[in-house]
Scaffold this motif. Structure first.
Motif, PDB file in Angstrom:
ATOM      1  N   ALA A   1       0.823  -1.209   0.000  1.00 38.40           N
ATOM      2  CA  ALA A   1       0.000   0.000   0.000  1.00 38.40           C
ATOM      3  C   ALA A   1       0.861   1.265   0.000  1.00 38.40           C
ATOM      4  N   ASP A   2       2.172   1.097   0.130  1.00 37.27           N
ATOM      5  CA  ASP A   2       3.088   2.243   0.184  1.00 37.27           C
ATOM      6  C   ASP A   2       3.842   2.344  -1.147  1.00 37.27           C
ATOM      7  N   PRO A   3       3.634   3.409  -1.909  1.00 38.85           N
ATOM      8  CA  PRO A   3       4.252   3.502  -3.237  1.00 38.85           C
ATOM      9  C   PRO A   3       5.773   3.382  -3.219  1.00 38.85           C
ATOM     10  N   GLU A   4       6.427   3.973  -2.215  1.00 41.24           N
ATOM     11  CA  GLU A   4       7.898   3.905  -2.183  1.00 41.24           C
ATOM     12  C   GLU A   4       8.378   2.486  -1.913  1.00 41.24           C
ATOM     13  N   GLU A   5       7.676   1.797  -1.027  1.00 38.51           N
ATOM     14  CA  GLU A   5       8.086   0.421  -0.723  1.00 38.51           C
ATOM     15  C   GLU A   5       7.824  -0.496  -1.928  1.00 38.51           C
ATOM     16  N   CYS A   6       6.723  -0.212  -2.643  1.00 40.49           N
ATOM     17  CA  CYS A   6       6.444  -0.980  -3.869  1.00 40.49           C
ATOM     18  C   CYS A   6       7.550  -0.791  -4.887  1.00 40.49           C
ATOM     19  N   ALA A   7       7.974   0.444  -5.061  1.00 37.26           N
ATOM     20  CA  ALA A   7       9.046   0.728  -6.026  1.00 37.26           C
ATOM     21  C   ALA A   7      10.324   0.005  -5.618  1.00 37.26           C
ATOM     22  N   ALA A   8      10.595  -0.049  -4.318  1.00 32.15           N
ATOM     23  CA  ALA A   8      11.803  -0.737  -3.846  1.00 32.15           C
ATOM     24  C   ALA A   8      11.717  -2.240  -4.122  1.00 32.15           C
ATOM     25  N   VAL A   9      10.537  -2.819  -3.956  1.00 30.34           N
ATOM     26  CA  VAL A   9      10.351  -4.256  -4.219  1.00 30.34           C
ATOM     27  C   VAL A   9      10.579  -4.528  -5.702  1.00 30.34           C
ATOM     28  N   VAL A  10      10.001  -3.705  -6.557  1.00 30.45           N
ATOM     29  CA  VAL A  10      10.195  -3.864  -8.005  1.00 30.45           C
ATOM     30  C   VAL A  10      11.680  -3.704  -8.348  1.00 30.45           C
ATOM     31  N   GLY A  11      12.338  -2.786  -7.650  1.00 29.68           N
ATOM     32  CA  GLY A  11      13.760  -2.543  -7.893  1.00 29.68           C
ATOM     33  C   GLY A  11      14.608  -3.780  -7.639  1.00 29.68           C
ATOM     34  N   VAL A  12      14.181  -4.635  -6.719  1.00 29.44           N
ATOM     35  CA  VAL A  12      14.940  -5.858  -6.429  1.00 29.44           C
ATOM     36  C   VAL A  12      15.008  -6.747  -7.666  1.00 29.44           C
TER      37      VAL A  12
END
Ligand code: NAP
Length: 254
Positions: A70-81
């Motif tokens: 639900a947190d856009p920044e954390e989502c972006a970090a997950v995708v970044g992995v």
């Protein structure tokens, strides 16, 4: 590798909620199809680590990634992995979600909001984070539910969120088709997990009695539907809701 699955060797898949029952099964099936898998979790680090270890033990490639969808920044970090570890992202299956039960009369605004934030807004943030890195196109599959089209008591918030996910996926399919990104939903029926029959014996018995295939589904069966949607076999399928429910949706209401 499972020769019965389409060959996804060379592709990279992100499965959110993969420390959970369905997500873990989906991750295992993508690995069995040859994909490298990012195994997302929020609090279930040990279960996600077990999913990763199982894939690696079988000769596959997987890495864990933690975050709140639900947190856009954390989502972006997950995708970044996915990009950091495997260099690309081709497929996303969003299986992170919550499914609490609460009668509408006693449902607090916070209870409503948590379900909508996780299931519906979490789908939005996951898609928005993933699309920019899917540079060669690909497939996004959101895990909705048969309850997105058939309501259940105690699940007003859940059913509404799942119906929203189905329409959100169709909207995203419309907007991202030009980039070669297909967006679909799977709508599982009742999927078995440890302890379900003890927790809800009447529901399980009723499901078995009424469903044409007379049994609950498995996480692997949902995973196979997601692998299909991510594969070249589904290259002309987008904006679709694939019901995976042993035929329950075909049962007449009268
Ligand atoms: N089970 C069924 O019969 C069934 C049927 C139809 C549809 N579905 C749908 O399928 C999906 C998976 O269900 P499931 O039965 O596998 O449930 P589950 O075992 O509870 O797994 C769901 C996972 O979602 C993660 N999650 C929840 N909130 C999150 C957040 N804010 N950010 C990131 N992750 C979050 C949790 O991760 P952590 O544990 O790491 O915190 C949890 O492991 C859900 O969307 C559910 O609605 C399930």
């Amino acid at each position: 590798m499972d020769p019965q699955l389409p060959d996804l060797t060379g592709t990279v898949a992100l499965v959110t909620g993969a420390g959970g029952g369905i997500g873990g099964g989906v991750a295992a099936r993508f690995a069995a199809a040859g994909a490298a898998v990012v195994v997302h979790h929020r609090t279930s680090a040990a279960r996600a680590a077990a999913v990763v270890a199982d894939i690696v033990d079988r000769g596959g490639h997987a890495v864990a990634a933690q975050g709140d969808v639900a947190d856009p920044e954390e989502c972006a970090a997950v995708v970044g992995v996915a990009v950091e570890r495997f260099g690309r992202l081709d497929a996303v299956v969003a299986a992170a979600g919550v499914q609490p039960v609460a009668d509408l009369a006693g449902m607090s605004p916070d209870e409503w909001q948590r379900v909508v934030d996780t299931n519906l807004t979490g789908s939005f943030t996951t898609v928005q984070a993933a699309v920019p890195v899917m540079s060669d196109g690909g497939s996004i599959t959101l895990t909705a539910s048969v309850e997105g089209s058939r309501p259940a008591r105690g699940h007003a918030h859940y059913s509404a969120s799942k119906a929203g996910m189905i329409m959100f996926a169709r909207s995203a399919a419309l907007e991202y088709g030009g980039r070669g990104i297909r967006v679909n939903t799977v709508s599982p029926g009742l999927v078995d997990r440890d302890g379900l029959e003890d927790d809800w014996p009447s529901g399980v018995a009723s499901w078995r009695r009424q469903a044409p295939l007379a049994r609950l589904g498995t996480a692997s069966e949902v995973g196979d539907a997601c692998v299909f949607l991510a594969s070249p076999m589904a290259r002309w399928i987008t904006g679709h809701d694939l019901v995976v429910d042993g035929g329950m949706s075909a049962v007449p209401a009268w």
